[in-house]
Scaffold this active site. Structure first.
Site, PDB file in Angstrom:
ATOM      1  N   ARG A  62       0.823  -1.213   0.000  1.00 10.81           N
ATOM      2  CA  ARG A  62       0.000   0.000   0.000  1.00 10.81           C
ATOM      3  C   ARG A  62       0.858   1.265   0.000  1.00 10.81           C
ATOM      4  O   ARG A  62       0.531   2.242  -0.677  1.00 10.81           O
ATOM      5  CB  ARG A  62      -0.915  -0.015   1.228  1.00 10.81           C
ATOM      6  CG  ARG A  62      -1.834   1.205   1.288  1.00 10.81           C
ATOM      7  CD  ARG A  62      -2.897   1.016   2.344  1.00 10.81           C
ATOM      8  NE  ARG A  62      -3.869   2.083   2.300  1.00 10.81           N
ATOM      9  CZ  ARG A  62      -4.139   2.903   3.326  1.00 10.81           C
ATOM     10  NH1 ARG A  62      -3.462   2.770   4.448  1.00 10.81           N
ATOM     11  NH2 ARG A  62      -5.045   3.838   3.209  1.00 10.81           N
ATOM     12  N   HIS A  66       0.627   4.398  -2.548  1.00 11.69           N
ATOM     13  CA  HIS A  66       0.422   5.782  -2.102  1.00 11.69           C
ATOM     14  C   HIS A  66       1.592   6.684  -2.486  1.00 11.69           C
ATOM     15  O   HIS A  66       1.417   7.902  -2.573  1.00 11.69           O
ATOM     16  CB  HIS A  66       0.172   5.817  -0.598  1.00 11.69           C
ATOM     17  CG  HIS A  66      -1.226   5.407  -0.224  1.00 11.69           C
ATOM     18  ND1 HIS A  66      -1.863   5.852   0.901  1.00 11.69           N
ATOM     19  CD2 HIS A  66      -2.114   4.603  -0.857  1.00 11.69           C
ATOM     20  CE1 HIS A  66      -3.086   5.329   0.957  1.00 11.69           C
ATOM     21  NE2 HIS A  66      -3.250   4.562  -0.092  1.00 11.69           N
ATOM     22  N   ASN A  94      -3.469   8.774   4.714  1.00 10.64           N
ATOM     23  CA  ASN A  94      -2.231   8.210   5.276  1.00 10.64           C
ATOM     24  C   ASN A  94      -2.158   8.278   6.797  1.00 10.64           C
ATOM     25  O   ASN A  94      -1.579   7.389   7.436  1.00 10.64           O
ATOM     26  CB  ASN A  94      -1.014   8.962   4.713  1.00 10.64           C
ATOM     27  CG  ASN A  94      -0.837   8.751   3.211  1.00 10.64           C
ATOM     28  OD1 ASN A  94      -1.347   7.772   2.655  1.00 10.64           O
ATOM     29  ND2 ASN A  94      -0.124   9.653   2.556  1.00 10.64           N
ATOM     30  N   HIS A 193      -6.118  -5.805  -2.244  1.00  9.40           N
ATOM     31  CA  HIS A 193      -6.917  -5.962  -1.029  1.00  9.40           C
ATOM     32  C   HIS A 193      -7.171  -7.430  -0.687  1.00  9.40           C
ATOM     33  O   HIS A 193      -8.033  -7.737   0.130  1.00  9.40           O
ATOM     34  CB  HIS A 193      -8.236  -5.197  -1.144  1.00  9.40           C
ATOM     35  CG  HIS A 193      -8.075  -3.706  -1.043  1.00  9.40           C
ATOM     36  ND1 HIS A 193      -9.124  -2.825  -1.118  1.00  9.40           N
ATOM     37  CD2 HIS A 193      -6.959  -2.935  -0.871  1.00  9.40           C
ATOM     38  CE1 HIS A 193      -8.663  -1.577  -0.995  1.00  9.40           C
ATOM     39  NE2 HIS A 193      -7.364  -1.621  -0.857  1.00  9.40           N
TER      40      HIS A 193
HETATM   41  C1  HEM Z   1      -9.142   1.143  -5.832  1.00 13.25           C
HETATM   42  C2  HEM Z   1      -9.036   2.113  -4.960  1.00 13.25           C
HETATM   43  C3  HEM Z   1      -8.550   1.900  -3.552  1.00 13.25           C
HETATM   44  C4  HEM Z   1      -9.148   2.353  -2.432  1.00 13.25           C
HETATM   45  C5  HEM Z   1     -10.419   3.194  -2.357  1.00 13.25           C
HETATM   46  C6  HEM Z   1      -8.361   1.889  -1.321  1.00 13.25           C
HETATM   47  C7  HEM Z   1      -8.648   2.160   0.005  1.00 13.25           C
HETATM   48  C8  HEM Z   1      -8.041   1.563   1.072  1.00 13.25           C
HETATM   49  C9  HEM Z   1      -8.393   1.765   2.447  1.00 13.25           C
HETATM   50  C10 HEM Z   1      -9.464   2.734   2.944  1.00 13.25           C
HETATM   51  C11 HEM Z   1      -7.631   0.953   3.203  1.00 13.25           C
HETATM   52  C12 HEM Z   1      -7.674   0.804   4.712  1.00 13.25           C
HETATM   53  C13 HEM Z   1      -6.882   1.922   5.357  1.00 13.25           C
HETATM   54  C14 HEM Z   1      -7.157   2.012   6.850  1.00 13.25           C
HETATM   55  O1  HEM Z   1      -8.290   1.836   7.263  1.00 13.25           O
HETATM   56  O2  HEM Z   1      -6.184   2.270   7.609  1.00 13.25           O
HETATM   57  C15 HEM Z   1      -6.764   0.242   2.312  1.00 13.25           C
HETATM   58  C16 HEM Z   1      -5.831  -0.698   2.709  1.00 13.25           C
HETATM   59  C17 HEM Z   1      -4.990  -1.351   1.845  1.00 13.25           C
HETATM   60  N1  HEM Z   1      -4.842  -1.105   0.499  1.00 13.25           N
HETATM   61 FE1  HEM Z   1      -6.097  -0.003  -0.629  1.00 13.25          FE
HETATM   62  N2  HEM Z   1      -7.318   1.154  -1.785  1.00 13.25           N
HETATM   63  C18 HEM Z   1      -7.375   1.138  -3.141  1.00 13.25           C
HETATM   64  C19 HEM Z   1      -6.465   0.549  -3.988  1.00 13.25           C
HETATM   65  C20 HEM Z   1      -5.363  -0.160  -3.584  1.00 13.25           C
HETATM   66  C21 HEM Z   1      -4.313  -0.603  -4.451  1.00 13.25           C
HETATM   67  C22 HEM Z   1      -4.203  -0.289  -5.934  1.00 13.25           C
HETATM   68  C23 HEM Z   1      -3.438  -1.315  -3.672  1.00 13.25           C
HETATM   69  C24 HEM Z   1      -2.165  -2.005  -4.072  1.00 13.25           C
HETATM   70  C25 HEM Z   1      -1.934  -2.530  -5.254  1.00 13.25           C
HETATM   71  C26 HEM Z   1      -3.961  -1.311  -2.332  1.00 13.25           C
HETATM   72  C27 HEM Z   1      -3.413  -1.979  -1.277  1.00 13.25           C
HETATM   73  C28 HEM Z   1      -3.900  -1.937   0.018  1.00 13.25           C
HETATM   74  C29 HEM Z   1      -3.428  -2.807   1.073  1.00 13.25           C
HETATM   75  C30 HEM Z   1      -2.428  -3.924   0.909  1.00 13.25           C
HETATM   76  C31 HEM Z   1      -4.090  -2.416   2.233  1.00 13.25           C
HETATM   77  C32 HEM Z   1      -3.897  -2.989   3.639  1.00 13.25           C
HETATM   78  C33 HEM Z   1      -2.731  -2.259   4.290  1.00 13.25           C
HETATM   79  C34 HEM Z   1      -2.366  -2.746   5.671  1.00 13.25           C
HETATM   80  O3  HEM Z   1      -2.877  -3.752   6.157  1.00 13.25           O
HETATM   81  O4  HEM Z   1      -1.516  -2.058   6.296  1.00 13.25           O
HETATM   82  N3  HEM Z   1      -5.103  -0.571  -2.312  1.00 13.25           N
HETATM   83  N4  HEM Z   1      -7.007   0.632   1.039  1.00 13.25           N
END
Ligand code: HEM
Ligand SMILES: *[C@@H]1O[C@H](CO)[C@@H](O)[C@H](O)[C@H]1NC(C)=O
Ligand SMILES: *[C@@H]1O[C@H](CO)[C@@H](O)[C@H](O)[C@H]1NC(C)=O
Ligand SMILES: *[C@@H]1O[C@H](CO)[C@@H](O)[C@H](O)[C@H]1NC(C)=O
Ligand SMILES: *[C@@H]1O[C@H](CO)[C@@H](O)[C@H](O)[C@H]1NC(C)=O
Ligand SMILES: *[C@@H]1O[C@H](CO)[C@@H](O)[C@H](O)[C@H]1NC(C)=O
Ligand SMILES: *[C@@H]1O[C@H](CO)[C@@H](O)[C@H](O)[C@H]1NC(C)=O
Ligand SMILES: *[C@@H]1O[C@H](CO)[C@@H](O)[C@H](O)[C@H]1NC(C)=O
Ligand SMILES: *[C@@H]1O[C@H](CO)[C@@H](O)[C@H](O)[C@H]1NC(C)=O
Ligand SMILES: *[C@@H]1O[C@H](CO)[C@@H](O)[C@H](O)[C@H]1NC(C)=O
Length: 318
Positions: A62, A66, A94, A193
């Site tokens: 992630r 970002h 972030n 995800h």
């Molecule tokens: C499509 C649009 C996307 C949205 C709206 C989105 C939104 C989010 C949100 C809201 C979270 C949780 C953050 C939190 O509550 O602290 C999250 C976590 C995460 N996102 Fe996305 N995301 C998107 C695309 C992506 C992409 C393209 C990737 C990587 C290729 C990605 C990888 C991750 C990962 C791996 C997590 C978990 C991180 C952790 O456990 O520390 N996301 N994302």
């Protein structure tokens, strides 16, 4: 001007253009001679970090995303705030959410010990993301290298460019289109995800206000994420296999078990339903599309050649 001198100038201009184009490109062999062991050093560091905390793989994937969506994959996300500098770490998507900065610091220290002043923080992050996916059982790919580090960051761009979990399908498509990525690439990249966790504040609107969610699933989430407290309570983005990089994220969507509103938007009667369905029956197709989209995402807006710098400390400009 004599023909020969015209021809000389013309050739010089052509050469200059070729050089400019060549220096703007990333290459998988960029560090072959300048830092031949950089990739194995990063891989060892990632394996150790994930052994201590498997979620770190998700966090680093992630963090790379970002980085890339905010003025390109230039390590801008890694810069700390100072008295007279505001970085991206406190941007809304972030703040209290991105994690893994100490892991990048440790990788940078190892790599600096090996080849001082050679490998950028932006490249370390791109390779760390790949090695994280591989360590959690996902596909591998060759990471083009040669990114350089920014001397700036942009908190307002971070707030604007990073997609919010409240977006609908057209908002998601637009957000990725603004970075030169297609709707199909957005769907494939969302497969990120399949690992990691999200906070209650990110999924609360979906579990209380949306009807396109499995009733048992929303009930179990409501039990841990109250309507007006518990913002930081974590839940897996992939309810089935959150520590394995697989295609289960898409299978969950078919049974209305996407955690975020934005996740379920990918399978909600719209134009991306067919692609989601195809990934549930063909993980090879998902892996192939994910890896090519990652290579494309990780080349957004890169600084190369003599642009930017190779930071000594990823948290600050040299
Ligand atoms: C499509 C649009 C996307 C949205 C709206 C989105 C939104 C989010 C949100 C809201 C979270 C949780 C953050 C939190 O509550 O602290 C999250 C976590 C995460 N996102 Fe996305 N995301 C998107 C695309 C992506 C992409 C393209 C990737 C990587 C290729 C990605 C990888 C991750 C990962 C791996 C997590 C978990 C991180 C952790 O456990 O520390 N996301 N994302
Ligand atoms: C760079 O190193 C890799 C891995 O050792 C090797 O496979 C490749 O042939 C090398 N490429 C060049 C251009 O030296
Ligand atoms: C403020 O910025 C200047 C120039 O960029 C730098 O030299 C100085 O150390 C900074 N001051 C603080 C307190 O960060
Ligand atoms: C970031 O989070 C901290 C800790 O919760 C909070 O005090 C601060 O106001 C937040 N910053 C921004 C810019 O939202
Ligand atoms: C951030 O990006 C916006 C939009 O490109 C730009 O207008 C602004 O000047 C940038 N801010 C900084 C601090 O670079
Ligand atoms: C998606 O969201 C945007 C902005 O909130 C809104 O203008 C648009 O009507 C929505 N589209 C659909 C199909 O709901
Ligand atoms: C998976 O979920 C569990 C329980 O919620 C959590 O402890 C663990 O850190 C998560 N692992 C990953 C890789 O997301
Ligand atoms: C749910 O929707 C209501 C009415 O639109 C709104 O007031 C409330 O803030 C929303 N709740 C969440 C958790 O998003
Ligand atoms: C919820 O769980 C119950 C008991 O396991 C099951 O009978 C029911 O079909 C489930 N409902 C949904 C919407 O999945
Ligand atoms: C799965 O996807 C791959 C890659 O796109 C494709 O070559 C293959 O034919 C697909 N397999 C099936 C059974 O559809």
């Amino acid at each position: 001007m004599a023909p020969s001198s015209f021809s000389f100038c013309y050739s010089a201009v052509v050469l200059l253009c070729l050089c400019t184009v060549a220096s703007a490109q990333l290459s998988p062999t960029f560090y072959n001679t300048s830092c031949p062991n950089v990739l194995s050093t990063i891989q060892t560091g990632i394996q150790a970090a994930l052994q201590a905390d498997s979620r770190m793989g998700a966090s680093l994937l992630r963090m790379h995303f970002h980085d890339c969506f905010v003025q390109g994959c230039d390590g801008s996300v890694l810069l700390d705030d100072t008295a007279n500098f505001t970085g991206e770490k406190t941007a809304f998507p972030n703040n209290n959410s991105l994690r893994g900065f100490e892991v990048i610091d440790a990788l940078k220290s190892s790599v600096e010990a090996l080849c001082p002043g050679v490998v950028s923080c932006a490249d370390i992050l791109a390779v760390a993301a790949r090695d994280s996916v591989v360590t959690l059982g996902g596909p591998t790919w060759t990471v083009p290298l040669g990114r350089r580090d920014s001397t700036t960051a942009n908190i307002s761009l971070a707030n604007t460019n990073l997609p919010a979990p409240t977006l609908n399908l057209s908002g998601l498509i637009t957000s990725f289109a603004n970075q030169g990525l297609t709707a199909a690439e957005m769907v494939a990249l969302s497969g990120g995800h399949t690992i990691g966790l999200a906070r209650c504040v990110s999924y609360r609107d979906h579990i209380y206000n949306d009807s396109n969610i499995n009733a048992n699933y929303s009930a179990s989430l409501r039990a841990i994420c109250p309507f007006s407290s518990g913002d930081d309570v974590l839940a897996p983005l992939d309810v089935a296999t959150n520590a394995t990089f697989d295609n289960r994220y898409y299978t969950n969507l078919l049974s209305n078990q996407g955690l975020l509103h934005s996740d379920q938007e990918l399978f909600n009667g719209g134009s991306t339903d067919a692609q989601v369905t195809s990934y549930t029956t063909n993980s090879t197709a998902f892996f192939a599309d994910f890896t090519s989209a990652m290579i494309k995402m990780s080349s957004i807006g890169v600084l190369t050649g003599t642009s930017g710098q190779i930071r000594t400390n990823c948290r600050r400009v040299n």
